[in-house]
Structures are given as structure tokens and as C-alpha cells.
Write a protein that holds these residues in place. Structure first.
Motif, PDB file in Angstrom:
ATOM      1  N   LEU A  20       4.174   6.957  -0.768  1.00  0.00           N
ATOM      2  CA  LEU A  20       4.555   5.417  -0.415  1.00  0.00           C
ATOM      3  C   LEU A  20       6.108   5.363  -1.411  1.00  0.00           C
ATOM      4  O   LEU A  20       7.277   4.659  -0.430  1.00  0.00           O
ATOM      5  CB  LEU A  20       3.781   4.193  -0.176  1.00  0.00           C
ATOM      6  CG  LEU A  20       2.914   4.246   0.566  1.00  0.00           C
ATOM      7  CD1 LEU A  20       2.358   3.226   0.462  1.00  0.00           C
ATOM      8  CD2 LEU A  20       3.892   4.290   2.220  1.00  0.00           C
ATOM      9  N   ASP A  24       9.512   5.812   0.030  1.00  0.00           N
ATOM     10  CA  ASP A  24      10.681   4.756  -0.343  1.00  0.00           C
ATOM     11  C   ASP A  24      12.330   4.768  -0.863  1.00  0.00           C
ATOM     12  O   ASP A  24      13.259   4.809  -0.590  1.00  0.00           O
ATOM     13  CB  ASP A  24      10.267   3.291  -1.196  1.00  0.00           C
ATOM     14  CG  ASP A  24       8.925   2.652  -0.481  1.00  0.00           C
ATOM     15  OD1 ASP A  24       8.802   2.960   0.407  1.00  0.00           O
ATOM     16  OD2 ASP A  24       8.269   1.523  -1.050  1.00  0.00           O
ATOM     17  N   ARG A 295       1.950   2.770   9.420  1.00  0.00           N
ATOM     18  CA  ARG A 295       1.965   2.507   8.296  1.00  0.00           C
ATOM     19  C   ARG A 295       0.950   3.956   6.967  1.00  0.00           C
ATOM     20  O   ARG A 295       1.820   4.626   6.204  1.00  0.00           O
ATOM     21  CB  ARG A 295       1.822   1.643   7.339  1.00  0.00           C
ATOM     22  CG  ARG A 295       1.687   0.869   6.244  1.00  0.00           C
ATOM     23  CD  ARG A 295       2.688   1.008   5.298  1.00  0.00           C
ATOM     24  NE  ARG A 295       2.578   0.412   4.145  1.00  0.00           N
ATOM     25  CZ  ARG A 295       3.703   0.316   3.795  1.00  0.00           C
ATOM     26  NH1 ARG A 295       5.217   0.784   4.170  1.00  0.00           N
ATOM     27  NH2 ARG A 295       3.605  -0.153   2.168  1.00  0.00           N
ATOM     28  N   GLU A 296       0.628   4.488   7.176  1.00  0.00           N
ATOM     29  CA  GLU A 296      -0.784   5.498   7.363  1.00  0.00           C
ATOM     30  C   GLU A 296      -0.643   6.639   8.147  1.00  0.00           C
ATOM     31  O   GLU A 296      -1.831   6.959   7.767  1.00  0.00           O
ATOM     32  CB  GLU A 296      -1.443   4.899   6.271  1.00  0.00           C
ATOM     33  CG  GLU A 296      -1.847   5.793   5.065  1.00  0.00           C
ATOM     34  CD  GLU A 296      -3.154   5.092   3.981  1.00  0.00           C
ATOM     35  OE1 GLU A 296      -3.209   5.272   2.967  1.00  0.00           O
ATOM     36  OE2 GLU A 296      -2.351   3.407   4.127  1.00  0.00           O
ATOM     37  N   SER A 332       7.928   3.415   7.174  1.00  0.00           N
ATOM     38  CA  SER A 332       8.041   2.280   6.639  1.00  0.00           C
ATOM     39  C   SER A 332       9.314   1.620   6.850  1.00  0.00           C
ATOM     40  O   SER A 332      10.062   1.329   5.615  1.00  0.00           O
ATOM     41  CB  SER A 332       7.875   2.972   5.125  1.00  0.00           C
ATOM     42  OG  SER A 332       6.272   2.459   5.376  1.00  0.00           O
ATOM     43  N   ASN A 339       8.948  -6.063   7.549  1.00  0.00           N
ATOM     44  CA  ASN A 339       7.927  -5.948   6.632  1.00  0.00           C
ATOM     45  C   ASN A 339       6.678  -5.011   6.503  1.00  0.00           C
ATOM     46  O   ASN A 339       6.009  -4.813   7.209  1.00  0.00           O
ATOM     47  CB  ASN A 339       7.046  -7.930   6.741  1.00  0.00           C
ATOM     48  CG  ASN A 339       7.757  -8.683   6.300  1.00  0.00           C
ATOM     49  OD1 ASN A 339       8.797  -8.652   5.068  1.00  0.00           O
ATOM     50  ND2 ASN A 339       7.826  -9.457   7.330  1.00  0.00           N
ATOM     51  N   GLU A 341       5.462  -3.158   5.030  1.00  0.00           N
ATOM     52  CA  GLU A 341       3.999  -2.868   4.259  1.00  0.00           C
ATOM     53  C   GLU A 341       2.892  -4.086   4.611  1.00  0.00           C
ATOM     54  O   GLU A 341       1.627  -3.883   4.173  1.00  0.00           O
ATOM     55  CB  GLU A 341       4.461  -2.969   2.228  1.00  0.00           C
ATOM     56  CG  GLU A 341       4.519  -4.994   2.787  1.00  0.00           C
ATOM     57  CD  GLU A 341       6.350  -6.227   3.434  1.00  0.00           C
ATOM     58  OE1 GLU A 341       6.287  -6.696   2.836  1.00  0.00           O
ATOM     59  OE2 GLU A 341       7.537  -4.476   3.381  1.00  0.00           O
ATOM     60  N   ARG A 342       2.998  -4.472   5.366  1.00  0.00           N
ATOM     61  CA  ARG A 342       1.487  -5.308   6.346  1.00  0.00           C
ATOM     62  C   ARG A 342       1.634  -4.515   7.719  1.00  0.00           C
ATOM     63  O   ARG A 342       2.595  -4.395   8.277  1.00  0.00           O
ATOM     64  CB  ARG A 342       3.096  -7.350   6.413  1.00  0.00           C
ATOM     65  CG  ARG A 342       3.372  -7.677   5.501  1.00  0.00           C
ATOM     66  CD  ARG A 342       3.706  -9.079   5.926  1.00  0.00           C
ATOM     67  NE  ARG A 342       2.962  -9.906   6.819  1.00  0.00           N
ATOM     68  CZ  ARG A 342       2.665 -10.174   7.880  1.00  0.00           C
ATOM     69  NH1 ARG A 342       4.024 -10.477   8.427  1.00  0.00           N
ATOM     70  NH2 ARG A 342       2.225 -11.062   8.574  1.00  0.00           N
TER      71      ARG A 342
END
Length: 420
Positions: A20, A24, A295-296, A332, A339, A341-342
Motif C-alpha cells: 500500500l 500511494d 481496497r485489497e 485506493s 477516505n 483506507e476505510r
């Protein structure tokens, strides 16, 4: 917080364990980044990746199934002896025959077929959870990355595609062959390991050729549909073309779902209170699973090659350049997902991620994967509400593969009340 941009070692264990910060950094500092070690151009922002996937004239899928490293002469001999060949059919096919192959898969994996298969998915999941409970009772621990994360997707896929006869090979063997193929094509094995993997891939391919040459099957099965299919010129598929479809589908149709479920099980069990909440409020499972896909995701990258010189976000890229589309990074991207990451169950655009791709090469099994995730998480939480990770404090071991990411093991045990 982004890390400073520099060389990106896509096979480094630190990157594999926690990519991650690198994603970023790429998005913020180098959204189009040339990596000399692999010769790949890394593209990491959502809008760029989406535009590339949709522009199939400029960005070709021809390299999607290419091995990331060179095969040794002994490895090539092993594959040649098995008549190993993967002509363009699905993921790497930019030609006029692609649409026909897609129609074959769509008939078998469309939303209606997936919805009708849910009772079967539930039965298979229940049987695998029986086995998981037996292992918990006998050993005190169970590896969720195998049962149920491995076995449910494999059994469901074979039954949905009418390939029940494939079970004669055994689940352990099929999973081993699949993993060997992923490592051979998307990993960086040394010469000895490469030769070992080639042997497994060759055995897998011979077995698939045996299925293709077997008795005629009904058109409601994958083998029957391939036998009845005609190419744009009117001719039937060759044995190599049918084998390529099976090879791709057996791997892609279950290995990525196993990886997805391994990631989801570990994350759900490792987040305080979440697993019990799934048991008490199962309606939250699907939106959470969709957020995990954003996200993942298990498929972190995919490849394209430029058909002509092109400029992406101000960077000139030559013709014939291999691109690595950072699919996981796009989920992401804060310009698209607030947001990011949430894991937000109320996120209105949570299905807007690119984890299944977009356009003509979008994953045919997307809705099946979603259905399996919902069923497996709900049923596992209901049956084993006090399940917990054995090694929650340590980083999980993960294979170093270019495009796939998941823990090798997800060891779980029952809480103290269940073990007394």
C-alpha cells in the motif's frame, strides 16, 4: 503518507507483504513509472488505468499471459514434450475471435446462472465447513486458506462448468497444478524451481488435453460448448485452443477466488469485533466484501502492450512497451474513493473499482466470485462465530507473484469457550 519514489522491486517480500505505501507513492509521485528491472511501465491512477482498459486499439492484451521471466532451455523442453501451447483465447486475445469465446463463458457464468447456483454453493460450503470443524476438533486449528477458501471455489467451478469428472484428479493435485502454473508464469523462480514447476504445468496440460479428447459432452457444459463453438471463419476449435480455455478457466476461476477468500478471512478475523458482527448482522457481509475487493483485491496488476507510441499523463511511451496496470492501486485513489483506507459499508461507488477490470476483457466470473464471498463469509461466521486467528500479530507469508497476492495460510482456532 507516501514513501519516496525510487526503484520498485515487485518481487520483494516487503513489497508483497505491504504494497500500500508503494501504491500511494506511485499514484502521487510517479503515476506513470518505468521500472528498468522488468522493463514494465507502471500505471497506477484510476482514470489512466480505466482509459487504457477501454482503449483496446491502442493498448493490446497480447502480453497478458506471457511469462514474466525467460524460460530456460530445459524448461522449454519439458513444456514442448507435453505439447504445451496457449494460443490467444480469452485474456490475451485482442482479435475477432475473442467475442465468441466470451459468449461461451457468459452463457455458463451469467448472473442468472450464478443466482441459480447459490443453493449449490451453500451445500458445498456446508460440506467444507463440516471438514473444517472436524479439523478444529481434532487439531485445535484449521487452515482456512485450504478448507474452505481453496476447496469451495474449486468444487463450485467444476460443477458449474460441468467438469465433475475433473474431480478424479483430486483437489490437492488440481490446486498444486494451478499454483505451479501461477508461479511459473507470474513468479521469478530460479532455474531448479522453474524446471520443477514446468513439470507440474506439463502434467496439468496433459491432463487437460485428456479432458478435451474425452467423450462428447452436452452443450450446457464447458467442454460441450467448446466442441460446438465455431470460430469467425466457421471452423471448429483446435485441441490446443480448447485446452487453452480450460487451462485459463480452471486456474482463473478458482485460484483467484481462493486468494480473495484467504485475504477476506484473514482481514475479517483480524479486525476486532468484525467477525462476531458478521455472525450477528450478516447483511453487512456483501458491502464489506465489495470494499475488500476495492481496497485489497487478489489480482493486483494486469498487463497491456502499446500498439503505437502514446502519451499517458504527460509521459511518452514507445510502441511495443509492456504496461503494468496497478489495479489494486486504483482502488485506493483518493480522487475517486473518499477516505480510501476505510472499508466503508455505506460507500455509494464501492462497485466502481477496477478489480475485475472493465470493458471487453472484464472478468467473466465477477458475479460468481461475489456470490461465493457472500455465502462463504456468512456461513462461516454463523457456524464458527468465535473463530480467531492463531497468528494475528505476525505478517502472513505470501508468494512473490507479479499479479496475485494472498496469504499462503490463514490459521484459525476457536475461542476458549468452544475449546473447553
Amino acid at each position: 503518507m507516501a514513501t519516496p519514489m525510487g526503484t520498485v522491486d515487485l518481487f520483494d517480500q516487503g513489497y508483497v507483504s505491504d504494497p500500500l505505501p508503494v501504491w500511494d507513492a506511485l499514484r502521487e509521485d510517479a503515476p506513470v513509472h518505468y521500472e528498468p528491472d522488468t522493463g514494465l511501465w507502471l500505471v497506477s491512477r484510476y482514470d489512466d488505468v480505466r482509459a487504457i482498459l477501454l482503449d483496446t486499439d491502442t493498448f493490446l492484451p497480447d502480453n497478458a499471459m506471457d511469462a514474466i521471466g525467460r524460460f530456460s532451455i530445459p524448461t522449454l523442453r519439458v513444456l514442448a514434450k507435453a505439447r504445451f501451447a496457449l494460443p490467444p483465447t480469452l485474456a490475451s486475445n485482442g482479435g475477432e475471435s475473442h467475442a465468441g469465446y466470451r459468449r461461451v463463458m457468459t452463457r455458463l457464468l451469467n448472473a442468472r446462472a450464478v443466482a441459480a447456483s447459490v443453493p449449490m454453493i451453500e451445500r458445498v460450503t456446508g460440506e467444507c465447513l463440516d471438514l473444517a470443524e472436524e479439523r478444529l476438533a481434532a487439531d485445535g486449528v484449521c487452515d482456512l486458506a485450504t478448507t474452505p477458501a481453496r476447496d469451495v471455489p474449486l468444487l463450485v467451478l467444476l460443477r458449474l462448468l460441468g467438469l465433475d469428472q475433473a474431480l478424479d484428479a483430486g483437489l490437492d493435485t488440481l490446486a498444486r497444478w494451478s499454483d505451479a502454473s501461477l508461479e511459473l508464469f507470474w513468479g521469478r523462480p530460479d532455474a531448479g524451481r522453474q524446471l520443477e514447476l514446468a513439470g507440474e504445468a506439463a502434467d496439468f496440460y496433459r491432463w487437460i488435453r485428456g479432458l478435451v479428447a474425452g467423450p462428447a459432452a452436452g452443450e450446457d457444459t464447458l467442454l460441450g460448448a467448446l466442441a460446438a463453438h465455431r470460430l469467425p471463419g466457421g471452423g471448429p476449435l483446435s485441441a490446443a485452443q480448447s485446452a487453452a480455455v480450460l487451462y485459463f478457466m480452471i486456474i482463473a476461476g478458482q485460484a483467484t477466488t481462493r486468494q480473495m477468500m484467504s485475504l477476506m478471512y484473514r482481514r475479517a478475523l483480524g479486525e476486532p469485533g468484525l467477525w462476531r458482527r458478521f455472525a450477528a448482522e450478516p447483511a453487512g457481509v456483501e458491502p464489506w466484501a465489495e470494499e475488500m475487493l476495492r481496497r485489497e483485491p487478489p489480482i493486483t496488476t494486469w498487463r497491456r502492450v502499446t500498439a503505437r507510441p502514446v502519451t499517458v499523463r504527460g509521459v511518452d511511451i514507445p510502441a511495443g512497451a509492456p504496461l503494468l496496470l496497478m489495479l489494486a492501486s486504483t482502488g485506493s485513489d483518493p480522487d475517486v474513493f473518499e477516505n480510501p483506507e476505510r472499508l466503508c459499508l455505506e460507500r455509494s461507488n464501492r462497485r466502481g473499482h477496477l478489480s475485475f477490470g472493465v470493458g471487453r476483457h472484464r472478468c467473466s466470473g465477477a458475479e460468481l466470485a461475489r456470490a461465493e464471498a457472500g455465502v462463504m463469509l456468512r456461513m462461516t461466521a454463523a457456524r464458527l462465530p468465535d473463530l480467531r486467528l492463531v497468528d494475528a500479530a505476525s505478517a502472513p507469508a505470501m508468494p512473490a507473484l507479479l499479479s496475485f497476492r494472498a496469504p499462503l495460510r490463514v490459521l484459525a482456532e476457536r475461542g476458549p469457550a468452544e475449546r473447553r
